[in-house]
Design a protein around this motif. Structure first.
Motif, PDB file in Angstrom:
ATOM      1  N   ILE A 122       0.841  -1.197   0.000  1.00  0.00           N
ATOM      2  CA  ILE A 122       0.000   0.000   0.000  1.00  0.00           C
ATOM      3  C   ILE A 122       0.880   1.253   0.000  1.00  0.00           C
ATOM      4  O   ILE A 122       0.608   2.213  -0.729  1.00  0.00           O
ATOM      5  CB  ILE A 122      -0.965   0.010   1.209  1.00  0.00           C
ATOM      6  N   MET A 123       1.949   1.231   0.780  1.00  0.00           N
ATOM      7  CA  MET A 123       2.871   2.375   0.803  1.00  0.00           C
ATOM      8  C   MET A 123       3.512   2.575  -0.569  1.00  0.00           C
ATOM      9  O   MET A 123       3.666   3.713  -1.031  1.00  0.00           O
ATOM     10  CB  MET A 123       3.939   2.166   1.875  1.00  0.00           C
ATOM     11  N   GLY A 124       3.870   1.490  -1.231  1.00  0.00           N
ATOM     12  CA  GLY A 124       4.443   1.587  -2.568  1.00  0.00           C
ATOM     13  C   GLY A 124       3.449   2.130  -3.573  1.00  0.00           C
ATOM     14  O   GLY A 124       3.801   2.947  -4.433  1.00  0.00           O
ATOM     15  N   ILE A 125       2.194   1.698  -3.490  1.00  0.00           N
ATOM     16  CA  ILE A 125       1.151   2.190  -4.387  1.00  0.00           C
ATOM     17  C   ILE A 125       0.931   3.683  -4.175  1.00  0.00           C
ATOM     18  O   ILE A 125       0.794   4.442  -5.134  1.00  0.00           O
ATOM     19  CB  ILE A 125      -0.158   1.392  -4.196  1.00  0.00           C
ATOM     20  N   VAL A 126       0.930   4.120  -2.923  1.00  0.00           N
ATOM     21  CA  VAL A 126       0.766   5.543  -2.626  1.00  0.00           C
ATOM     22  C   VAL A 126       1.933   6.346  -3.200  1.00  0.00           C
ATOM     23  O   VAL A 126       1.738   7.410  -3.792  1.00  0.00           O
ATOM     24  CB  VAL A 126       0.617   5.767  -1.101  1.00  0.00           C
ATOM     25  N   ASN A 127       3.160   5.835  -3.060  1.00  0.00           N
ATOM     26  CA  ASN A 127       4.333   6.515  -3.635  1.00  0.00           C
ATOM     27  C   ASN A 127       4.227   6.595  -5.154  1.00  0.00           C
ATOM     28  O   ASN A 127       4.509   7.639  -5.747  1.00  0.00           O
ATOM     29  CB  ASN A 127       5.621   5.793  -3.252  1.00  0.00           C
ATOM     30  N   ALA A 128       3.832   5.493  -5.789  1.00  0.00           N
ATOM     31  CA  ALA A 128       3.714   5.470  -7.249  1.00  0.00           C
ATOM     32  C   ALA A 128       2.620   6.426  -7.721  1.00  0.00           C
ATOM     33  O   ALA A 128       2.794   7.141  -8.702  1.00  0.00           O
ATOM     34  CB  ALA A 128       3.423   4.057  -7.739  1.00  0.00           C
ATOM     35  N   ALA A 129       1.491   6.439  -7.024  1.00  0.00           N
ATOM     36  CA  ALA A 129       0.392   7.329  -7.403  1.00  0.00           C
ATOM     37  C   ALA A 129       0.777   8.789  -7.225  1.00  0.00           C
ATOM     38  O   ALA A 129       0.312   9.655  -7.967  1.00  0.00           O
ATOM     39  CB  ALA A 129      -0.852   7.007  -6.583  1.00  0.00           C
ATOM     40  N   GLY A 130       1.648   9.069  -6.257  1.00  0.00           N
ATOM     41  CA  GLY A 130       2.113  10.428  -6.034  1.00  0.00           C
ATOM     42  C   GLY A 130       3.276  10.826  -6.930  1.00  0.00           C
ATOM     43  O   GLY A 130       3.763  11.949  -6.841  1.00  0.00           O
ATOM     44  N   GLY A 131       3.759   9.903  -7.754  1.00  0.00           N
ATOM     45  CA  GLY A 131       4.857  10.213  -8.659  1.00  0.00           C
ATOM     46  C   GLY A 131       6.221  10.193  -8.002  1.00  0.00           C
ATOM     47  O   GLY A 131       7.158  10.794  -8.504  1.00  0.00           O
ATOM     48  N   ALA A 132       6.359   9.493  -6.883  1.00  0.00           N
ATOM     49  CA  ALA A 132       7.622   9.471  -6.148  1.00  0.00           C
ATOM     50  C   ALA A 132       8.381   8.172  -6.379  1.00  0.00           C
ATOM     51  O   ALA A 132       7.791   7.115  -6.507  1.00  0.00           O
ATOM     52  CB  ALA A 132       7.357   9.633  -4.656  1.00  0.00           C
ATOM     53  N   CYS A 133       9.691   8.272  -6.417  1.00  0.00           N
ATOM     54  CA  CYS A 133      10.571   7.102  -6.457  1.00  0.00           C
ATOM     55  C   CYS A 133      11.186   6.917  -5.078  1.00  0.00           C
ATOM     56  O   CYS A 133      12.399   6.941  -4.902  1.00  0.00           O
ATOM     57  CB  CYS A 133      11.658   7.273  -7.506  1.00  0.00           C
ATOM     58  N   LYS A 134      10.346   6.750  -4.097  1.00  0.00           N
ATOM     59  CA  LYS A 134      10.775   6.613  -2.715  1.00  0.00           C
ATOM     60  C   LYS A 134      10.778   5.128  -2.356  1.00  0.00           C
ATOM     61  O   LYS A 134       9.784   4.443  -2.573  1.00  0.00           O
ATOM     62  CB  LYS A 134       9.801   7.379  -1.819  1.00  0.00           C
ATOM     63  N   PRO A 135      11.882   4.601  -1.831  1.00  0.00           N
ATOM     64  CA  PRO A 135      11.929   3.176  -1.504  1.00  0.00           C
ATOM     65  C   PRO A 135      11.000   2.831  -0.345  1.00  0.00           C
ATOM     66  O   PRO A 135      10.817   3.622   0.576  1.00  0.00           O
ATOM     67  CB  PRO A 135      13.388   2.935  -1.126  1.00  0.00           C
ATOM     68  N   ILE A 136      10.427   1.634  -0.411  1.00  0.00           N
ATOM     69  CA  ILE A 136       9.575   1.186   0.681  1.00  0.00           C
ATOM     70  C   ILE A 136      10.468   0.847   1.875  1.00  0.00           C
ATOM     71  O   ILE A 136      11.634   0.487   1.696  1.00  0.00           O
ATOM     72  CB  ILE A 136       8.709  -0.021   0.267  1.00  0.00           C
ATOM     73  N   PRO A 137       9.960   0.992   3.086  1.00  0.00           N
ATOM     74  CA  PRO A 137      10.777   0.693   4.266  1.00  0.00           C
ATOM     75  C   PRO A 137      11.262  -0.757   4.283  1.00  0.00           C
ATOM     76  O   PRO A 137      10.600  -1.650   3.765  1.00  0.00           O
ATOM     77  CB  PRO A 137       9.822   0.955   5.431  1.00  0.00           C
ATOM     78  N   ILE A 138      12.404  -0.983   4.846  1.00  0.00           N
ATOM     79  CA  ILE A 138      13.047  -2.277   5.070  1.00  0.00           C
ATOM     80  C   ILE A 138      13.528  -2.934   3.770  1.00  0.00           C
ATOM     81  O   ILE A 138      14.696  -3.224   3.624  1.00  0.00           O
ATOM     82  CB  ILE A 138      12.149  -3.246   5.861  1.00  0.00           C
ATOM     83  N   LEU A 139      12.653  -3.156   2.817  1.00  0.00           N
ATOM     84  CA  LEU A 139      12.987  -3.897   1.602  1.00  0.00           C
ATOM     85  C   LEU A 139      13.392  -3.013   0.433  1.00  0.00           C
ATOM     86  O   LEU A 139      13.902  -3.511  -0.572  1.00  0.00           O
ATOM     87  CB  LEU A 139      11.787  -4.752   1.174  1.00  0.00           C
ATOM     88  N   GLY A 140      13.169  -1.725   0.520  1.00  0.00           N
ATOM     89  CA  GLY A 140      13.355  -0.831  -0.611  1.00  0.00           C
ATOM     90  C   GLY A 140      14.780  -0.642  -1.081  1.00  0.00           C
ATOM     91  O   GLY A 140      15.013  -0.193  -2.192  1.00  0.00           O
ATOM     92  N   GLY A 141      15.752  -0.989  -0.267  1.00  0.00           N
ATOM     93  CA  GLY A 141      17.142  -0.807  -0.650  1.00  0.00           C
ATOM     94  C   GLY A 141      17.681  -1.875  -1.579  1.00  0.00           C
ATOM     95  O   GLY A 141      18.753  -1.724  -2.147  1.00  0.00           O
ATOM     96  N   PHE A 142      16.958  -2.961  -1.754  1.00  0.00           N
ATOM     97  CA  PHE A 142      17.418  -4.048  -2.610  1.00  0.00           C
ATOM     98  C   PHE A 142      17.092  -3.765  -4.072  1.00  0.00           C
ATOM     99  O   PHE A 142      16.036  -3.242  -4.388  1.00  0.00           O
ATOM    100  CB  PHE A 142      16.769  -5.377  -2.191  1.00  0.00           C
ATOM    101  N   ARG A 143      18.024  -4.107  -4.964  1.00  0.00           N
ATOM    102  CA  ARG A 143      17.819  -3.914  -6.392  1.00  0.00           C
ATOM    103  C   ARG A 143      18.001  -5.259  -7.094  1.00  0.00           C
ATOM    104  O   ARG A 143      19.029  -5.896  -6.952  1.00  0.00           O
ATOM    105  CB  ARG A 143      18.838  -2.924  -6.974  1.00  0.00           C
ATOM    106  N   ILE A 144      17.010  -5.657  -7.872  1.00  0.00           N
ATOM    107  CA  ILE A 144      17.114  -6.856  -8.690  1.00  0.00           C
ATOM    108  C   ILE A 144      17.116  -6.467 -10.158  1.00  0.00           C
ATOM    109  O   ILE A 144      17.905  -6.972 -10.945  1.00  0.00           O
ATOM    110  CB  ILE A 144      15.943  -7.827  -8.393  1.00  0.00           C
ATOM    111  N   LEU A 145      16.230  -5.551 -10.534  1.00  0.00           N
ATOM    112  CA  LEU A 145      16.092  -5.120 -11.920  1.00  0.00           C
ATOM    113  C   LEU A 145      16.898  -3.853 -12.176  1.00  0.00           C
ATOM    114  O   LEU A 145      16.945  -2.966 -11.336  1.00  0.00           O
ATOM    115  CB  LEU A 145      14.627  -4.835 -12.245  1.00  0.00           C
ATOM    116  N   LYS A 146      17.513  -3.792 -13.351  1.00  0.00           N
ATOM    117  CA  LYS A 146      18.167  -2.542 -13.751  1.00  0.00           C
ATOM    118  C   LYS A 146      17.104  -1.602 -14.302  1.00  0.00           C
ATOM    119  O   LYS A 146      16.254  -2.016 -15.066  1.00  0.00           O
ATOM    120  CB  LYS A 146      19.196  -2.805 -14.850  1.00  0.00           C
ATOM    121  N   SER A 147      17.166  -0.348 -13.882  1.00  0.00           N
ATOM    122  CA  SER A 147      16.180   0.607 -14.398  1.00  0.00           C
ATOM    123  C   SER A 147      16.742   1.438 -15.522  1.00  0.00           C
ATOM    124  O   SER A 147      17.869   1.455 -15.822  1.00  0.00           O
ATOM    125  CB  SER A 147      15.672   1.513 -13.300  1.00  0.00           C
TER     126      SER A 147
END
Length: 115
Positions: free
Chosen positions: A90-115
């Motif tokens: 839900i926090m990620g959906i709110v960030n996406a809807a607001g146009g933000a590239c803000k990482p989700i807490p705890i797990l947001g620092g991990f990167r699997i896909l190259k952007s």
């Protein structure tokens, strides 16, 4: 334009990229592979697809662990882990809807896909 987030994890995305791919970024938290197929050129959509993939893999891990541990896993780890991941989605959906590239807490620092 620098989109919100802390200085180490914020992504550089274009304002037109955000406005054109906001729906794809929101869908990334429900079905992470949709932006991978439909908006692979968008840094904004791919950032949120990565976050959605991390959440999906965490969900799989929580459910495997909770199913292997009798009673405590079934009654405590599974429900609390799934609730926590739902809140992060839900926090990620709110960030996406607001146009933000803000990482989700705890797990947001991990990167699997190259952007």
């Amino acid at each position: 334009m620098k989109v919100s987030g802390n200085s180490t994890n914020a992504e550089q995305v274009d304002a037109s990229d955000v406005s054109n791919n906001k729906v794809m970024a929101i869908l990334a938290y429900i079905l992470f592979f949709v932006p991978l197929l439909a908006a692979k050129e968008s840094k904004f959509a791919m950032y949120h697809a990565n976050q959605g993939l991390i959440l999906f893999l965490s969900l799989v891990a929580v459910n495997i662990v909770s199913s292997l541990i009798p009673i405590v896993g079934w009654l405590l780890i599974g429900p609390l882990g799934n609730l926590a991941l739902f809140i992060l989605a839900i926090m990620g959906i709110v960030n996406a809807a607001g146009g933000a590239c803000k990482p989700i807490p705890i797990l947001g620092g991990f990167r699997i896909l190259k952007s």
